[in-house]
Write a protein that holds these residues in place. Sequence first.
Motif, mmCIF file in Angstrom:
data_model
loop_
_atom_site.group_PDB
_atom_site.id
_atom_site.type_symbol
_atom_site.label_atom_id
_atom_site.label_comp_id
_atom_site.label_asym_id
_atom_site.label_seq_id
_atom_site.Cartn_x
_atom_site.Cartn_y
_atom_site.Cartn_z
ATOM 1 N N ALA A 31 0.867 -1.198 0.251
ATOM 2 C CA ALA A 31 0.382 -0.018 0.396
ATOM 3 C C ALA A 31 0.554 0.975 -0.125
ATOM 4 C CB ALA A 31 -0.615 0.111 1.086
ATOM 5 N N GLU A 39 2.182 2.426 -2.966
ATOM 6 C CA GLU A 39 1.595 3.317 -3.988
ATOM 7 C C GLU A 39 1.152 4.656 -3.757
ATOM 8 O OE1 GLU A 39 -2.169 1.220 -4.522
ATOM 9 O OE2 GLU A 39 -1.431 -0.473 -4.711
ATOM 10 N N LEU A 40 1.207 5.161 -2.570
ATOM 11 C CA LEU A 40 1.714 6.530 -2.195
ATOM 12 C C LEU A 40 2.549 7.066 -2.924
ATOM 13 C CD1 LEU A 40 0.181 5.862 1.328
ATOM 14 C CD2 LEU A 40 -0.977 6.124 -0.622
ATOM 15 N N ASP A 80 -6.060 -1.329 1.663
ATOM 16 C CA ASP A 80 -5.399 -0.552 0.125
ATOM 17 C C ASP A 80 -5.304 1.162 0.475
ATOM 18 O OD1 ASP A 80 -6.222 1.191 -2.043
ATOM 19 O OD2 ASP A 80 -8.645 0.028 -1.990
ATOM 20 N N ALA A 81 -4.267 1.650 -1.008
ATOM 21 C CA ALA A 81 -3.698 2.499 -0.324
ATOM 22 C C ALA A 81 -4.702 3.889 -0.654
ATOM 23 C CB ALA A 81 -2.331 2.856 -1.363
ATOM 24 N N LYS A 82 -6.020 3.995 -0.932
ATOM 25 C CA LYS A 82 -6.708 4.490 -0.803
ATOM 26 C C LYS A 82 -7.393 5.039 0.360
ATOM 27 C CE LYS A 82 -8.255 3.809 -6.124
ATOM 28 N NZ LYS A 82 -9.745 3.364 -6.440
ATOM 29 N N GLU A 83 -6.884 3.767 1.214
ATOM 30 C CA GLU A 83 -7.342 3.670 2.865
ATOM 31 C C GLU A 83 -6.025 4.695 3.543
ATOM 32 O OE1 GLU A 83 -9.493 1.175 6.277
ATOM 33 O OE2 GLU A 83 -9.083 0.030 4.238
ATOM 34 N N GLY A 90 -3.724 6.087 2.469
ATOM 35 C CA GLY A 90 -3.369 8.176 2.448
ATOM 36 C C GLY A 90 -3.624 8.997 2.734
ATOM 37 N N PRO A 91 -5.437 8.500 2.869
ATOM 38 C CA PRO A 91 -6.505 9.685 3.494
ATOM 39 C C PRO A 91 -6.368 9.238 4.978
ATOM 40 C CG PRO A 91 -7.475 8.269 1.764
ATOM 41 C CD PRO A 91 -6.497 8.007 2.121
#
Length: 280
Positions: free
Chosen positions: A87, A90-91, A190-193, A195-196
């Motif tokens: 993860a 991907e950031l 998940d990088a989308k989780e 990261g935020p």
Amino acid sequence: MKIVILFFTIVVTLARQTCALTPGDLSRVTFQQHVGTQISPELVFRDETDRPFRLGDHFGKQPIILVIGYYRCPMLCSLINDGLIKALQELPASVGSAFQIIDVSIDPAENTKTATAKKLEYLRQYGRPGAAGGWHCLVGEQHSIAQLADEVGYRYLYDPETHQYAHPSGLVVLTPEGKISRYIFGVNFDAKEVGPALVAAEKGQSSSTVSQFLLLCYHYNPITGKYGALILSILRVAGIATVLAVIAFVIWMVGRDRRACRLILAKDSAAEGPAVRPYP
């Protein structure tokens, strides 16, 4: 039949040896969410260089991803860090320059040598320069481990039979000041989780308690396909039993063929009658 009875006897014996923790014990292995709790800055561990590592000395700078487990864990711990690293790759933000990672072992018997090896492994997997200064692998005394685990709601148990720990899986994201911002459960992240979550933590925000999908690190888990001590023992015994059965079958077949050959030769000899010597 005797082989089957022996096999199941061995399996039951191994089951008793590898399942010291009862279902009641395992029900107490949880990850309780203490969102907004301040982690004690006075807690001291030792880092991979064997130097004292006071948590408070690393607060006030960057958000922190806290990973609790133990380095010799044969089960989910490696998967947790593998999932985290995938993860993080991907950031756009990097470990060291934007945030820190602190791995803490719950096993007081583990030493800095093991922590060093794990850190080198994680850094090699991560593959970005400058991460070494922001990635910390800690070991500590039992009282420090217990207090940190209690503050983040990390409930685990030690199995004296297998010398392993039953523990939950997931990450704890801290604000720069060391307050719990949110939890991320599981082993695949998940990088989308992630990261935020880091962005929110950097702003000092704490999310509400989320529903958790708890993955227990102990014996076999169908989600990850990983086998624990009990299943591995049963599989080993089954493998040995299969090999012995094949060997016994081959020996029986060879013996049967030899007996058949002897019977055929005996019949041929009987059909030909006794040997007659001609007169000189």
